[in-house]
Design an enzyme around this catalytic site. Sequence first.
Site, PDB file in Angstrom:
ATOM      1  N   HIS A 127     -19.524 -51.975   1.017  1.00 38.26           N
ATOM      2  CA  HIS A 127     -19.357 -53.296   0.407  1.00 38.26           C
ATOM      3  C   HIS A 127     -18.528 -54.204   1.320  1.00 38.26           C
ATOM      4  O   HIS A 127     -18.848 -55.382   1.503  1.00 38.26           O
ATOM      5  CB  HIS A 127     -18.627 -53.191  -0.944  1.00 38.26           C
ATOM      6  CG  HIS A 127     -19.377 -52.490  -2.008  1.00 38.26           C
ATOM      7  ND1 HIS A 127     -19.040 -51.230  -2.425  1.00 38.26           N
ATOM      8  CD2 HIS A 127     -20.438 -52.868  -2.767  1.00 38.26           C
ATOM      9  CE1 HIS A 127     -19.851 -50.863  -3.402  1.00 38.26           C
ATOM     10  NE2 HIS A 127     -20.724 -51.843  -3.624  1.00 38.26           N
ATOM     11  N   HIS A 165     -16.421 -49.836  -1.759  1.00 41.95           N
ATOM     12  CA  HIS A 165     -16.210 -48.892  -0.652  1.00 41.95           C
ATOM     13  C   HIS A 165     -16.487 -49.627   0.650  1.00 41.95           C
ATOM     14  O   HIS A 165     -16.784 -50.832   0.661  1.00 41.95           O
ATOM     15  CB  HIS A 165     -17.093 -47.651  -0.818  1.00 41.95           C
ATOM     16  CG  HIS A 165     -18.541 -47.954  -1.023  1.00 41.95           C
ATOM     17  ND1 HIS A 165     -19.347 -48.457  -0.021  1.00 41.95           N
ATOM     18  CD2 HIS A 165     -19.323 -47.858  -2.121  1.00 41.95           C
ATOM     19  CE1 HIS A 165     -20.579 -48.633  -0.482  1.00 41.95           C
ATOM     20  NE2 HIS A 165     -20.583 -48.280  -1.765  1.00 41.95           N
ATOM     21  N   MET A 203     -21.235 -54.158  -8.260  1.00 44.67           N
ATOM     22  CA  MET A 203     -20.815 -53.653  -9.570  1.00 44.67           C
ATOM     23  C   MET A 203     -19.406 -53.071  -9.477  1.00 44.67           C
ATOM     24  O   MET A 203     -18.972 -52.333 -10.350  1.00 44.67           O
ATOM     25  CB  MET A 203     -21.798 -52.604 -10.093  1.00 44.67           C
ATOM     26  CG  MET A 203     -23.140 -53.215 -10.432  1.00 44.67           C
ATOM     27  SD  MET A 203     -24.203 -52.293 -11.565  1.00 44.67           S
ATOM     28  CE  MET A 203     -23.883 -50.614 -11.265  1.00 44.67           C
ATOM     29  N   GLY A 204     -18.698 -53.421  -8.411  1.00 46.97           N
ATOM     30  CA  GLY A 204     -17.326 -52.958  -8.265  1.00 46.97           C
ATOM     31  C   GLY A 204     -17.239 -51.544  -7.727  1.00 46.97           C
ATOM     32  O   GLY A 204     -18.195 -51.021  -7.157  1.00 46.97           O
TER      33      GLY A 204
END
Length: 127
Positions: A37, A34, A30-31
């Site tokens: 991810h 960090h 979902m953007g």
Amino acid sequence: MEILQSAAALQAQTEIWRQNKLRIGLVPTMGALHEGHLQLVRAAAQDNDVVVVSVFVNPTQFNNAEDFRLYPRVPDADAALLGPAGCTALFMPTVDQMYPQPTVLRFDFGPWSESWKESIVRATSTE
């Protein structure tokens, strides 16, 4: 790194990769990326020929419209992090792309729903 903003563009690109027998990894997010991810992207790059990262803030995942509105969206920063981590293509659709028509849910519990409604009326009756 290629940036794809429509499902049709993603489908066309993945079809080319499949025809070339390339192994495709997907990291859905979902953007507001960090290090966690980025570790997933690096792992996907080790195990696959190409890596697609999706960044989509899905309104259906939020109970509260205000939480959805306030969720951080930093697409330029996300894109800058992904290339060096091994992302081949970034898929960034809009809500309209993913949900072209409003979602309408209707539930029919058949005869059970009528007996359930009747039990609520009886339980709340003051007679």
